[in-house]
Design an enzyme around this catalytic site. Structure first.
Site, PDB file in Angstrom:
ATOM      1  NE  ARG A 208     -39.089  18.574   0.992  1.00 16.35           N
ATOM      2  CZ  ARG A 208     -39.746  17.589   1.627  1.00 16.35           C
ATOM      3  NH1 ARG A 208     -40.418  17.851   2.727  1.00 16.35           N
ATOM      4  NH2 ARG A 208     -39.720  16.367   1.148  1.00 16.35           N
TER       5      ARG A 208
ATOM      6  CB  THR B 149      -0.925   0.008   1.224  1.00 18.83           C
ATOM      7  OG1 THR B 149      -1.788  -1.137   1.164  1.00 18.83           O
ATOM      8  CG2 THR B 149      -1.777   1.272   1.248  1.00 18.83           C
TER       9      THR B 149
ATOM     10  CE  LYS C 237      -4.974  -1.368   0.739  1.00 16.27           C
ATOM     11  NZ  LYS C 237      -5.704  -2.554   1.236  1.00 16.27           N
TER      12      LYS C 237
ATOM     13  CB  CYS D  18     -34.637  12.806   5.615  1.00 17.92           C
ATOM     14  SG  CYS D  18     -36.373  12.422   5.399  1.00 17.92           S
TER      15      CYS D  18
END
Length: 414
Positions: A329, A120, A203, A264
């Site tokens: 909205r 990585t 990744k 919401c």
């Protein structure tokens, strides 16, 4: 194949490749680990690996110390060495660079082979640190370096290697060696060719998303403890019953844009934050979530202003807060338009397949005028801005005669 580094990722890669029929040499410089593997014993517990090691050892999988111990020149070499955290939080790439350098020196007389980075690494490390290393060795073109991030989980690493959901190959996209893509063909998984930076980004974004979900869960658990009378384990079990976790629609939330809206999400996020703060919790993650969302329309405005010339007419594509809806909205479109007006842009036209009437009622006078079709917008505007992800706008950047700023990432800006 050669696999440098036989930890969780390296052994899963090596044994997985061996199970596909390839002859694999594992290179491990840790003498204790190497000796255990030579004796046929796993250095750590990982389901399925001991059985695979017993089956493959000495037939299709052999362990050696270094590149000069290989009896034959490998066709591909994978690097699965550690890239630990440096003291300042950045990636310490010294082990990886040392391993790559040793391999190239060991193969100097045999010529280059594809070097596949499974370790990585952050975006930019290939270009800033690994390309200069390659340039020191004549004949090793940059095409020979491939980023191939792994998405393996401990306790299912071998299973994840053999049954991947996707394979990412990063490099010079038009010239990734065919042998690397071909060796993954038996896995029947989709293969994506991207840039080195994209491969590293995918990744790290994947891991960051997982970390965010864990942190969110912990912040919610702390809030529940403070509020009292909440059975936390049961509450999270019920949360996970949402069908969107089991079906594709949840994936639609993992997509960048110019902010969420509607009724919401904005109000519930803020109400939860206030409840948490009243209960003595910092609610730092939720505050950050709200702040990032509030800032997204402004980010899109800045992108537009970079492309805008004085007196240009801007076309806003999409007024509802999401496609297939007329709901305006808390729509990001209103914030984008206000931001453009504040920056001195007053020639603003708008088009939405459904939401024009609702937008005009809720935000009277905000735009200069409305048009009834995308074609009209292209004829009368100097630049178009995709604010709502209507399917009608997909791919527009690639075919419009005028510049397009894609706020919903349905393609690319043009």
């Amino acid at each position: 194949m050669g696999v440098v580094g036989l930890g969780y990722v390296g052994l899963a890669t090596a044994l997985g490749l061996a199970s596909l029929g390839y002859r694999v040499y594992g290179l491990e410089n840790d003498s204790e680990r190497r000796e255990m593997l030579l004796q046929g014993h796993m250095p750590f517990r990982e389901p399925g690996m001991q059985e695979m090691l017993t089956e493959m050892k000495d037939s299709r999988f052999r362990v050696v110390e270094g590149i000069t111990d290989l009896p034959d020149k490998p066709e591909v070499i994978f690097f699965c060495v550690g890239t630990p955290e440096a003291r300042d939080g950045s990636t310490d790439s010294r082990i990886l660079k040392e391993a790559i350098g040793q391999v190239m020196e060991g193969l100097a007389s045999d010529g280059p082979v594809p070097l596949v980075i499974r370790s990585t690494i952050p975006p930019g490390l290939v270009e800033e640190e690994l390309y200069p290393l390659l340039d020191r060795f004549p004949g090793w073109e940059r095409d020979y370096l491939i980023s191939n991030p792994e998405f393996l989980r401990e306790n299912s690493a071998l299973e994840d290697f053999l049954n991947p959901d996707r394979i990412v190959l990063g490099g010079e996209e038009e010239s990734i060696p065919e042998v690397v893509e071909a060796l993954y063909q038996p896995l029947k998984a989709p293969i994506f060719r991207v840039s080195h930076r994209s491969a590293s980004f995918i990744k790290m974004a994947s891991n960051s998303l997982l970390a965010t979900l864990i942190s969110f869960s912990n912040e919610m658990a702390a809030l529940a403890e403070s509020l009292g009378d909440i059975r936390i384990a049961e509450a999270f079990q019920i949360l996970r019953k949402d069908r969107r976790w089991r079906e594709a629609p949840m994936a639609s939330y993992l997509h960048p844009g110019c902010g969420y809206g509607g009724y919401c999400l904005p109000k519930d996020i803020r109400a939860l934050r206030r409840a948490g703060e009243a209960a003595g919790q910092s609610m730092s993650l939720i505050r950050t979530v709200d702040g990032i969302n509030e800032g997204r329309p402004g980010e899109l405005v800045r992108r537009v202003l970079k492309r805008l010339e004085p007196g240009n007419a801007v076309g806003i594509l999409g007024l509802s807060f999401k496609p297939e809806s007329a709901d305006v909205r808390n729509t990001p479109a209103a914030g984008v338009i206000r931001g453009l007006r504040e920056a001195g842009c007053h020639r603003i036209l708008a088009y939405d397949p459904l939401a024009r009437e609702e937008f005009e009622k809720k935000y009277p006078g905000l735009v200069s005028g409305y048009r009834n079709s995308l074609k009209e917008m292209e004829m009368e505007c100097d630049l178009l801005v995709i604010v709502t992800g209507w399917e009608e706008f997909r791919g527009l950047a690639g075919k419009s005669r005028i510049p397009v700023v894609d706020g919903r990432y349905m393609g690319e800006d043009r």
